[in-house]
Design a protein around this motif. Structure first.
Motif: not given
Length: 341
Positions: A215-218, A230-236, A238-246, A263-266
């Protein structure tokens, strides 16, 4: 011929509530007495048994632990029953139907999700029709084999592929829609099955149940004026493994330098970023416009015409089965259960 055996699985939700005629208060319906409450079910040409969650839940509280419980019930009873009907609250039903479609690998029997907008004891309820027809759909057989061999969602005269659905209305009986895939069946005077759109399961393969979901997704929904912080906080995270970009339209996003760099750094750190359109219908087509070509260039995963609900479930599923990082993009962009075209 032997009558099909159908198992009703009650998890909670409006369909399982009855209203006290004196006080108007809602209380949980006892599904052990379902034949007493809905005598029409006796007319169905199948054998029905019921099982309920020990503590039925509101669908707003649905999570992967409960998904695993549903999958476990199906796994334990798979050989004894010809079909399954899951009674579920409508708010998160599309998420659950999507999740179960991935968790039940090699499924060769119907698993039909249904629910209702009004309680089963309400005078104008849609619960009886949804329940009765879902049981009929799960009972359909040809030459002794199930006609439907996938996870479906039945609501207001239509059977949909579960992982193609979205809840679109909290007020009308027609609560769900499948914008990018045709209905599997429709209920009228007769049950009309669109056989050409059914999922073709391999009957020779054994059912494999995957109960581990990561469940480590956003989900990051873009909007005009979205801030860098906001984008930097979400993509940064540390526990996040995947993000759905709407994104907008056919997969478009701002091409401002800071956004693409974040995005590229993430992605370079190992984060899986999936591009899904905010539009209810249509498909992501990265590269069609300049505002999506950079997303394609940095390795963003195309969600094609997948729904956000199915994308979330698929992301959790693939992370849970620990697909190799080098294979993740290719695997996500591959249709596994009919969730994308």
């Amino acid at each position: 011929m032997q009558k099909p055996n159908i198992l009703l699985i009650y998890t909670g939700g409006t369909i399982g509530m009855i209203k006290d005629a004196d006080t108007g208060a809602l209380r949980t319906f006892d599904f052990d007495s379902i034949l007493t409450r809905i005598p029409e079910i006796r007319l169905l040409d199948c054998n029905i048994e019921t099982i309920s969650f020990e503590s039925p839940i509101d669908s707003s509280n649905m999570n992967p632990t409960y998904w695993a419980d549903i999958a476990q019930i199906i796994e334990v009873n798979y050989q004894a029953f010809d079909g399954f009907v899951v009674l579920h609250g409508s708010d998160t039903m599309s998420y659950s139907a999507s999740a179960l479609s991935f968790m039940l690998e090699n499924l060769a029997k119907p698993v039909i999700f249904t629910g209702s907008q009004l309680p089963i004891g309400d005078l104008r309820t849609d619960a009886k029709e949804n329940l009765i027809t879902s049981i009929q759909m799960a009972s359909l057989q040809k030459d002794g084999l199930p006609v439907i061999r996938e996870v479906g969602l039945y609501f207001e005269y239509k059977l949909y592929r579960g992982n193609r659905t979205t809840k679109i209305n909290a007020e009308h009986f027609e609560a769900f829609e499948s914008f990018n895939y045709p209905n599997l069946a429709e209920s009228g005077v007769h049950l009309n099955v669109n056989k050409e759109y059914l999922w073709r399961a391999e009957l020779t393969h054994q059912l494999v149940v995957r109960k581990t979901m990561n469940t480590n997704i956003g989900i990051l929904k873009l909007f005009p004026g979205i801030s860098k912080s906001l984008v930097k906080t979400i993509l940064g995270c540390k526990t996040l493994k995947g993000v759905i970009l709407e994104t907008y339209g056919s997969g478009n996003a701002t091409n401002e330098k800071w956004f693409i760099e974040l995005l590229q750094n993430a992605i370079s750190r190992g984060l899986h970023v999936v591009n899904v359109s905010q539009c209810a219908g249509g498909s992501v087509n990265m590269g069609q416009y300049e505002t999506s070509s950079k997303l394609k260039a940095i390795g963003v995963i195309s969600g094609k015409d997948i729904t956000t609900e199915a994308a979330a479930a698929k992301l959790m599923y693939l992370l849970g089965v620990k697909i190799a990082h080098s294979e993740f993009k290719k695997t996500f962009e591959t249709c596994l259960r009919g969730e994308m075209t």
